[in-house]
Design an enzyme around this catalytic site. Structure first.
Site, PDB file in Angstrom:
ATOM      1  N   ASN A 154       0.798  -1.240   0.000  1.00  0.00           N
ATOM      2  CA  ASN A 154       0.000   0.000   0.000  1.00  0.00           C
ATOM      3  C   ASN A 154       0.825   1.282   0.000  1.00  0.00           C
ATOM      4  O   ASN A 154       0.391   2.292  -0.533  1.00  0.00           O
ATOM      5  CB  ASN A 154      -1.027  -0.008   1.142  1.00  0.00           C
ATOM      6  CG  ASN A 154      -0.406  -0.103   2.508  1.00  0.00           C
ATOM      7  OD1 ASN A 154       0.753  -0.488   2.655  1.00  0.00           O
ATOM      8  ND2 ASN A 154      -1.159   0.247   3.525  1.00  0.00           N
ATOM      9  N   LYS A 177      12.644  -6.726   1.397  1.00  0.00           N
ATOM     10  CA  LYS A 177      11.784  -7.545   0.518  1.00  0.00           C
ATOM     11  C   LYS A 177      10.494  -6.761   0.336  1.00  0.00           C
ATOM     12  O   LYS A 177       9.621  -6.772   1.198  1.00  0.00           O
ATOM     13  CB  LYS A 177      11.520  -8.889   1.191  1.00  0.00           C
ATOM     14  CG  LYS A 177      11.218 -10.043   0.244  1.00  0.00           C
ATOM     15  CD  LYS A 177      10.017  -9.847  -0.654  1.00  0.00           C
ATOM     16  CE  LYS A 177       8.730 -10.345  -0.066  1.00  0.00           C
ATOM     17  NZ  LYS A 177       7.568 -10.105  -0.962  1.00  0.00           N
ATOM     18  N   PRO A 178      10.369  -6.061  -0.797  1.00  0.00           N
ATOM     19  CA  PRO A 178       9.110  -5.338  -1.024  1.00  0.00           C
ATOM     20  C   PRO A 178       8.021  -6.311  -1.438  1.00  0.00           C
ATOM     21  O   PRO A 178       8.305  -7.458  -1.794  1.00  0.00           O
ATOM     22  CB  PRO A 178       9.464  -4.393  -2.176  1.00  0.00           C
ATOM     23  CG  PRO A 178      10.591  -5.052  -2.895  1.00  0.00           C
ATOM     24  CD  PRO A 178      11.306  -5.945  -1.929  1.00  0.00           C
ATOM     25  N   SER A 228      -0.160  -7.883   6.769  1.00  0.00           N
ATOM     26  CA  SER A 228      -1.389  -8.358   7.395  1.00  0.00           C
ATOM     27  C   SER A 228      -1.096  -9.095   8.705  1.00  0.00           C
ATOM     28  O   SER A 228       0.003  -9.621   8.903  1.00  0.00           O
ATOM     29  CB  SER A 228      -2.120  -9.299   6.435  1.00  0.00           C
ATOM     30  OG  SER A 228      -1.319 -10.437   6.209  1.00  0.00           O
ATOM     31  N   GLU A 249       4.194  -4.452  12.293  1.00  0.00           N
ATOM     32  CA  GLU A 249       3.180  -3.403  12.075  1.00  0.00           C
ATOM     33  C   GLU A 249       2.083  -4.039  11.237  1.00  0.00           C
ATOM     34  O   GLU A 249       2.277  -4.283  10.041  1.00  0.00           O
ATOM     35  CB  GLU A 249       3.804  -2.212  11.341  1.00  0.00           C
ATOM     36  CG  GLU A 249       4.890  -1.494  12.120  1.00  0.00           C
ATOM     37  CD  GLU A 249       4.347  -0.640  13.259  1.00  0.00           C
ATOM     38  OE1 GLU A 249       3.139  -0.339  13.251  1.00  0.00           O
ATOM     39  OE2 GLU A 249       5.123  -0.296  14.156  1.00  0.00           O
ATOM     40  N   LEU A 250       0.930  -4.297  11.854  1.00  0.00           N
ATOM     41  CA  LEU A 250      -0.062  -5.157  11.185  1.00  0.00           C
ATOM     42  C   LEU A 250      -1.357  -4.416  10.865  1.00  0.00           C
ATOM     43  O   LEU A 250      -1.391  -3.206  10.815  1.00  0.00           O
ATOM     44  CB  LEU A 250      -0.307  -6.388  12.062  1.00  0.00           C
ATOM     45  CG  LEU A 250       0.973  -7.125  12.498  1.00  0.00           C
ATOM     46  CD1 LEU A 250       0.658  -8.279  13.421  1.00  0.00           C
ATOM     47  CD2 LEU A 250       1.779  -7.598  11.296  1.00  0.00           C
ATOM     48  N   CYS A 283      -3.299   1.477   6.612  1.00  0.00           N
ATOM     49  CA  CYS A 283      -3.501   0.685   7.831  1.00  0.00           C
ATOM     50  C   CYS A 283      -4.273   1.485   8.878  1.00  0.00           C
ATOM     51  O   CYS A 283      -5.045   0.917   9.633  1.00  0.00           O
ATOM     52  CB  CYS A 283      -2.163   0.218   8.382  1.00  0.00           C
ATOM     53  SG  CYS A 283      -0.967   1.542   8.594  1.00  0.00           S
ATOM     54  N   GLU A 382     -11.028  -5.697   8.711  1.00  0.00           N
ATOM     55  CA  GLU A 382     -10.359  -4.637   7.939  1.00  0.00           C
ATOM     56  C   GLU A 382     -10.811  -4.739   6.482  1.00  0.00           C
ATOM     57  O   GLU A 382     -10.547  -5.737   5.823  1.00  0.00           O
ATOM     58  CB  GLU A 382      -8.842  -4.823   8.047  1.00  0.00           C
ATOM     59  CG  GLU A 382      -8.049  -3.750   7.352  1.00  0.00           C
ATOM     60  CD  GLU A 382      -6.538  -3.983   7.470  1.00  0.00           C
ATOM     61  OE1 GLU A 382      -6.077  -5.123   7.285  1.00  0.00           O
ATOM     62  OE2 GLU A 382      -5.819  -3.004   7.735  1.00  0.00           O
TER      63      GLU A 382
HETATM   64  P1  NDP Z   1       0.794  -9.305   3.479  1.00  0.00           P
HETATM   65  O1  NDP Z   1       0.868  -9.773   4.880  1.00  0.00           O
HETATM   66  O2  NDP Z   1       0.041 -10.114   2.497  1.00  0.00           O
HETATM   67  O3  NDP Z   1       2.272  -9.150   2.865  1.00  0.00           O
HETATM   68  C1  NDP Z   1       3.258  -8.332   3.467  1.00  0.00           C
HETATM   69  C2  NDP Z   1       4.626  -8.778   2.970  1.00  0.00           C
HETATM   70  O4  NDP Z   1       4.952 -10.065   3.484  1.00  0.00           O
HETATM   71  C3  NDP Z   1       4.720  -8.891   1.455  1.00  0.00           C
HETATM   72  O5  NDP Z   1       5.993  -8.444   1.030  1.00  0.00           O
HETATM   73  C4  NDP Z   1       4.554 -10.381   1.247  1.00  0.00           C
HETATM   74  O6  NDP Z   1       5.091 -10.813   0.020  1.00  0.00           O
HETATM   75  C5  NDP Z   1       5.370 -10.919   2.429  1.00  0.00           C
HETATM   76  N1  NDP Z   1       5.098 -12.303   2.814  1.00  0.00           N
HETATM   77  C6  NDP Z   1       4.046 -13.096   2.475  1.00  0.00           C
HETATM   78  N2  NDP Z   1       4.168 -14.311   3.074  1.00  0.00           N
HETATM   79  C7  NDP Z   1       5.315 -14.272   3.813  1.00  0.00           C
HETATM   80  C8  NDP Z   1       5.979 -15.197   4.683  1.00  0.00           C
HETATM   81  N3  NDP Z   1       5.486 -16.420   4.911  1.00  0.00           N
HETATM   82  N4  NDP Z   1       7.108 -14.814   5.279  1.00  0.00           N
HETATM   83  C9  NDP Z   1       7.613 -13.566   5.084  1.00  0.00           C
HETATM   84  N5  NDP Z   1       7.049 -12.658   4.279  1.00  0.00           N
HETATM   85  C10 NDP Z   1       5.909 -12.992   3.647  1.00  0.00           C
HETATM   86  O7  NDP Z   1       0.251  -7.803   3.559  1.00  0.00           O
HETATM   87  P2  NDP Z   1      -0.191  -6.857   2.371  1.00  0.00           P
HETATM   88  O8  NDP Z   1       0.951  -6.671   1.430  1.00  0.00           O
HETATM   89  O9  NDP Z   1      -1.493  -7.359   1.844  1.00  0.00           O
HETATM   90  O10 NDP Z   1      -0.406  -5.459   3.123  1.00  0.00           O
HETATM   91  C11 NDP Z   1      -1.635  -5.015   3.595  1.00  0.00           C
HETATM   92  C12 NDP Z   1      -1.697  -5.151   5.104  1.00  0.00           C
HETATM   93  O11 NDP Z   1      -0.641  -4.405   5.688  1.00  0.00           O
HETATM   94  C13 NDP Z   1      -2.965  -4.601   5.716  1.00  0.00           C
HETATM   95  O12 NDP Z   1      -3.458  -5.490   6.683  1.00  0.00           O
HETATM   96  C14 NDP Z   1      -2.501  -3.312   6.384  1.00  0.00           C
HETATM   97  O13 NDP Z   1      -3.296  -2.920   7.453  1.00  0.00           O
HETATM   98  C15 NDP Z   1      -1.116  -3.676   6.799  1.00  0.00           C
HETATM   99  N6  NDP Z   1      -0.317  -2.483   7.010  1.00  0.00           N
HETATM  100  C16 NDP Z   1       0.035  -2.151   8.279  1.00  0.00           C
HETATM  101  C17 NDP Z   1       0.732  -0.992   8.526  1.00  0.00           C
HETATM  102  C18 NDP Z   1       1.122  -0.598   9.912  1.00  0.00           C
HETATM  103  O14 NDP Z   1       1.916   0.331  10.063  1.00  0.00           O
HETATM  104  N7  NDP Z   1       0.615  -1.229  10.948  1.00  0.00           N
HETATM  105  C19 NDP Z   1       1.111  -0.084   7.436  1.00  0.00           C
HETATM  106  C20 NDP Z   1       0.710  -0.555   6.139  1.00  0.00           C
HETATM  107  C21 NDP Z   1       0.011  -1.717   5.950  1.00  0.00           C
HETATM  108  P3  NDP Z   1       4.151 -10.816  -1.294  1.00  0.00           P
HETATM  109  O15 NDP Z   1       3.485  -9.477  -1.401  1.00  0.00           O
HETATM  110  O16 NDP Z   1       5.134 -10.998  -2.357  1.00  0.00           O
HETATM  111  O17 NDP Z   1       3.173 -11.919  -1.078  1.00  0.00           O
END
Ligand code: NDP
Length: 514
Positions: A154, A177-178, A228, A249-250, A283, A382
């Protein structure tokens, strides 16, 4: 030095079977192809990062700050190019990219360059412990070494590169790792940092899917994860297996409380902007609103008018084209659709929006939903889309109870003209941050900790904790001039032991038991 574009072409030639296509969510076009790194490739990056770390640490705070300040200027000089890249891979509006990504990063490079030393300088400690009288006591913050940063889609600049800045300022090397959906911004910024004199290996980008992120956790000394709650649990478990620290940060489901005595026009503007900004994919966006009965109808009318006026669509035309951009992540559109459908099936009414926008790209209409309650997913989960569900409550107590009725606890906001009352309500909310007559603003204040309560996270970014987490603490005790041995040492003698017993009583035994 290879450009991002050259690297993409080379990757295509080198590893044709191991590629990820990056889509523009605003047009549906494929705009780049990037490598999907496997565990062996991540291990190679880790070896390079570890080799580079001592040299980077030896730059000291001043030397590292010089590079970060050059990067700050580079970001401003290249703002248009970076914005274009962000917009192309997220589909967000130019304004959303400008305010929350370029603006954030510009501030962050300068903040950490200036403040890191103050947060991490050696601390001389004074102690009440008599055994160390006359000794020098030091608390030292030592960089952990190699940090893994895993980011979401995001905010590819703010929530990915943004966390690398304090990690690097602390003297660590970083592998980022983006998200596989938005890797181009990270690659571009890494290229910019090299131009600014960042040594090779200090910031490396590990492009790939979830498995690449998992492989990264196996290599690093600490992991900073944003994403997430579902994936956050896996990251915490993997970090626990290796006994390395992690900061998470979830997700969030932030409530907004509108009191009967609030400035309704301001509250309606905030509800509109902060539920729709970044198409709701923030988020700490406003995910649900609780309004006291006497002002409910007027508030709903104001918000509906404002949301109805918003333009949604492709923002590649530049500033001022649309207010609400694309849904970046394909599966997110299903979540938004499901939440609205579920609410309507259970009796909610859609006052405006409520549909996917037909045609090219991935868009959802800015949507206002009323007659909602906590049996509906749009209120309890969410949604992460351009939706604003508004619920009538009888009083503030009910609003607070419903606000806290959530697995999440990231942000919250309260609107009332009585600032003192607003602060008291804020203190009752189970969230990492709460804004009175405001929303989200806490995120921009890098001096304040930003983190989630409950299932919204572990640890914080920003503030002293936001850089100390990238360090281990070392306690150093220096004994200068001293006797040959201490009183408590061998051989044990009744006289000295009795003397020590009396001393302890004198020091610690003078209090009352009541
Ligand atoms: P995800 O949890 O799907 O993915 C986050 C990252 O983790 C991606 O780079 C993803 O790779 C990677 N990933 C996936 N599986 C694994 C694993 N098993 N081990 C390590 N890394 C892995 O989140 P989103 O990208 O969908 O982001 C949206 C979420 O982020 C929302 O819930 C939002 O609220 C939260 N968020 C929280 C913030 C905060 O400050 N609290 C700020 C911004 C967002 P890939 O994309 O390649 O699958």
């Amino acid at each position: 030095m290879a450009t991002v574009e050259q690297e993409q072409v080379e990757a295509k030639q080198e590893a044709p079977s191991n590629l990820i296509e990056v889509e523009n969510p605003g047009t549906g076009e494929i705009i780049a192809t990037i490598p999907d790194l496997d565990a062996a490739a991540v291990a190679e990056l880790a070896a390079k990062g570890r080799a580079a770390q001592p040299h980077w640490e030896s730059y000291g705070f001043q030397g590292r700050a010089r590079v970060m300040l050059r990067a700050q200027k580079w970001v401003m000089d290249n703002a248009e190019r970076i914005t274009k890249t962000i917009v192309s891979e997220t589909g967000k509006t130019w304004e959303d990219a400008q305010l929350a990504e370029i603006g954030y990063a510009g501030n962050a490079f300068g903040f950490w360059a200036k403040e890191a030393e103050g947060f991490l300088a050696d601390e001389r400690v004074r102690s009440s412990q008599v055994l160390v009288l006359g000794k020098k006591l030091i608390l030292r913050h030592r960089p952990l070494g190699l940090i893994g940063v895993i980011g979401p889609w995001n905010y590819p600049f703010t929530n990915s590169v943004g966390d690398c800045i304090p990690a690097m300022m602390a003297g660590n090397c970083v592998i980022l790792k983006p998200s596989e959906y938005t890797p181009l911004t990270s690659m571009l910024i890494a290229e910019g940092l090299r131009e600014c004199g960042l040594p090779e290996g200090v910031l490396q980008i590990a492009t790939g899917r979830g498995a690449t992120g998992a492989a990264l956790i196996d290599q690093v000394d600490m992991v900073m994860f944003t994403g997430s709650t579902r994936t956050g649990r896996k990251v915490a478990a993997a970090a626990g297996e290796r006994l390395i620290p992690c900061s998470l940060e979830l997700g969030g489901n932030d409530p907004m409380i509108v009191c009967a005595d609030s400035d309704l026009e301001r509250a309606a503007n905030y509800a509109t902007y902060f539920s729709m900004q970044n198409a709701g994919q923030t988020c700490i966006s406003i995910e649900r609103v609780y309004v006291e009965e006497p002002v409910y109808d007027e508030f709903v009318q104001k918000v509906t008018e404002k949301v109805r006026a918003l333009r949604v669509g492709n923002s590649e035309g530049g500033y001022g084209t649309v207010e609400v951009g694309a849904i970046t992540f394909p599966a997110q559109l299903d979540v938004i659709r499901d939440h609205v459908t579920d609410a309507v099936d259970k009796g909610a009414r859609v006052l405006t929006g409520g549909n996917e926008v037909p045609g090219k790209g991935r868009f959802y209409e800015p949507t206002v939903v009323v007659d909602v309650d906590h049996t509906m997913r749009i209120m309890t989960e969410e949604t992460f889309g351009p939706t604003v569900p508004i619920m009538k409550v009888k009083d503030v107590d009910e609003a607070v109870r419903l606000s806290n009725d959530s697995q999440y606890g990231l942000g919250a906001s309260v609107f009332t003209k009585d600032a003192e009352k607003g602060e008291q309500i804020a203190r009752r909310l189970e969230s990492g941050a709460a804004n009175v007559n405001d929303a989200l603003i806490n995120y921009t204040v890098l001096e304040l900790p930003m983190g989630g309560a409950k299932e919204s996270g572990l640890g914080t970014r920003h503030g002293a904790g936001g850089i100390r987490k990238y360090c281990s603490q070392q306690a150093i005790v220096v004994t200068g001039r001293a006797m040959k041995k201490e009183l408590f040492m061998y051989p044990y003698k009744p006289r000295t032991s009795k003397f020590l017993a009396g001393l302890f009583k004198l020091l610690y035994g003078r209090g009352e038991r009541e």
